[in-house]
Motif scaffolding. Structure first.
Motif, PDB file in Angstrom:
ATOM      1  N   VAL A  62      72.087  86.505  25.225  1.00 21.97           N
ATOM      2  CA  VAL A  62      71.514  87.572  24.401  1.00 21.97           C
ATOM      3  C   VAL A  62      70.193  88.119  24.401  1.00 21.97           C
ATOM      4  CG1 VAL A  62      71.215  87.737  21.746  1.00 21.97           C
ATOM      5  CG2 VAL A  62      73.280  86.574  22.651  1.00 21.97           C
ATOM      6  N   VAL A  63      69.348  87.041  24.737  1.00 15.95           N
ATOM      7  CA  VAL A  63      67.988  87.444  25.103  1.00 15.95           C
ATOM      8  C   VAL A  63      67.975  88.332  26.353  1.00 15.95           C
ATOM      9  CG1 VAL A  63      65.724  86.247  25.832  1.00 15.95           C
ATOM     10  CG2 VAL A  63      67.206  85.125  24.245  1.00 15.95           C
ATOM     11  N   PHE A  64      68.785  87.957  27.448  1.00 14.84           N
ATOM     12  CA  PHE A  64      68.766  88.887  28.495  1.00 14.84           C
ATOM     13  C   PHE A  64      69.175  90.267  28.382  1.00 14.84           C
ATOM     14  CE2 PHE A  64      69.731  84.764  31.356  1.00 14.84           C
ATOM     15  CZ  PHE A  64      68.367  84.594  31.060  1.00 14.84           C
ATOM     16  N   SER A  65      70.041  90.265  27.191  1.00 12.41           N
ATOM     17  CA  SER A  65      70.482  91.709  27.051  1.00 12.41           C
ATOM     18  C   SER A  65      69.254  92.445  26.382  1.00 12.41           C
ATOM     19  CB  SER A  65      71.645  91.582  25.837  1.00 12.41           C
ATOM     20  OG  SER A  65      72.754  90.986  26.365  1.00 12.41           O
ATOM     21  N   GLY A  66      68.494  91.942  25.473  1.00 11.29           N
ATOM     22  CA  GLY A  66      67.401  92.333  24.930  1.00 11.29           C
ATOM     23  C   GLY A  66      66.401  92.586  26.194  1.00 11.29           C
ATOM     24  N   ALA A  68      67.097  93.723  29.155  1.00  9.71           N
ATOM     25  CA  ALA A  68      67.771  94.744  30.024  1.00  9.71           C
ATOM     26  C   ALA A  68      67.642  96.137  29.183  1.00  9.71           C
ATOM     27  CB  ALA A  68      69.334  94.470  30.286  1.00  9.71           C
ATOM     28  N   LEU A  69      67.623  95.943  27.939  1.00 14.66           N
ATOM     29  CA  LEU A  69      67.422  96.862  26.990  1.00 14.66           C
ATOM     30  C   LEU A  69      66.222  97.633  27.145  1.00 14.66           C
ATOM     31  CD1 LEU A  69      69.889  96.189  24.010  1.00 14.66           C
ATOM     32  CD2 LEU A  69      70.259  98.023  25.515  1.00 14.66           C
ATOM     33  N   ALA A  70      65.349  96.656  27.139  1.00 12.94           N
ATOM     34  CA  ALA A  70      63.737  96.935  27.254  1.00 12.94           C
ATOM     35  C   ALA A  70      63.575  97.483  28.653  1.00 12.94           C
ATOM     36  CB  ALA A  70      62.920  95.936  26.809  1.00 12.94           C
ATOM     37  N   GLY A  71      64.277  97.422  29.562  1.00 10.23           N
ATOM     38  CA  GLY A  71      64.074  98.014  31.219  1.00 10.23           C
ATOM     39  C   GLY A  71      63.464  96.779  31.879  1.00 10.23           C
ATOM     40  N   ALA A  72      63.658  95.719  31.600  1.00 10.62           N
ATOM     41  CA  ALA A  72      62.731  94.548  32.228  1.00 10.62           C
ATOM     42  C   ALA A  72      63.805  94.605  33.773  1.00 10.62           C
ATOM     43  CB  ALA A  72      62.941  93.252  31.576  1.00 10.62           C
ATOM     44  N   ALA A  73      62.839  94.532  34.788  1.00  9.30           N
ATOM     45  CA  ALA A  73      63.406  94.373  36.312  1.00  9.30           C
ATOM     46  C   ALA A  73      64.607  93.058  36.336  1.00  9.30           C
ATOM     47  CB  ALA A  73      62.588  94.497  37.361  1.00  9.30           C
TER      48      ALA A  73
END
Length: 249
Positions: A62-66, A68-73
């Motif tokens: 769930v945290v990783f989804s956030g 990814a949505l923020a554009g983190a590499a």
């Protein structure tokens, strides 16, 4: 006082590894501890080789989804969502099977272990013959197989309800060690078991990470398969027991 606390901790740890047959949870604690090691092995593999995704610890996804949505590499929304979906499907299946066999906890465990062993073995075979880090099809196949296996395991652990041995979630376990400690004014209950649970997932993740980082990427899944197969064989005897621990909670 410190010496007494140490003795209590060691006694609780030993009771988890070699429980009293008359205990309400009978022989289940060491089996759940072994499944906790499996969690560490599998999540080490998935995070390091499947693109920063967990197949057992869903809070991370769930945290990783956030991220990814923020554009983190380095994070994939599709992979995180696939893991969440697979885990939910496995938990649903585990719930269905668990409710059907709810009259005998040993049978619930054994049936779950058979399915989990098959799923992790299939994942191991795929991992041995493919490069999931650079190929989408085997990557998502592995996420699906391992996610279902870990969701099923988690549902089974929930159904068996052995205290402080959820096999995946350590946040509440670590919270309990600190907040229930005598230093915090608590009774210090089950600190030995909680420490073992934490050590088990640490050991699994350490072994898995060392294998991956030293050029043996499929080894964590092979070790998880062997451990699951062993526990499955051992658990067959539990299906024949009529002791009190087999009764549903």
């Amino acid at each position: 006082m410190a010496l007494d606390t140490k003795h209590v901790t060691l006694r609780e740890a030993w009771a988890t590894v070699a429980p009293d047959p008359a205990d309400r949870h009978g022989p289940l604690p060491p089996v759940m501890l072994a499944l906790t090691v499996v969690t560490g092995l599998v999540d080490a593999y998935s995070y390091l080789l499947l693109g920063h995704v967990f197949v057992a610890n869903m809070t991370g996804n769930v945290v990783f989804s956030g991220f990814a949505l923020a554009g983190a590499a380095g994070f994939s929304l599709a992979a995180s969502l696939a893991a969440l979906a697979a885990f939910a499907a496995g938990a649903f299946l585990g719930g269905r099977l668990g409710h059907r066999s709810r009259a005998h906890r040993g049978r619930v465990l054994h049936q779950a272990l058979i399915l989990e062993t098959v799923l992790v073995l299939a994942a191991c075979l795929i991992a041995a013959g493919a490069d999931p880090a650079h190929a989408a099809v085997p990557r998502y196949a592995l996420i699906a197989l391992l996610g279902v296996a870990m969701g099923h395991q988690n549902a089974t652990a929930r159904a068996l309800a052995v205290p402080d041995l959820t096999t995946t979630v350590l946040t509440l376990t670590i919270t309990g060690m600190a907040s229930d400690s005598r230093a915090a004014g608590g009774k210090g209950g089950r600190i030995g078991r909680r420490m073992l649970s934490t050590a088990a997932i640490l050991a699994g993740s350490l072994i898995g990470a060392v294998a991956v980082l030293h050029g043996l990427p499929a080894l964590p899944l092979l070790l998880a398969t062997v451990l699951l197969a062993f526990v499955t064989l051992v658990s067959f005897r539990l299906t024949r027991s009529d002791a009190d621990w087999t009764l549903p909670l």
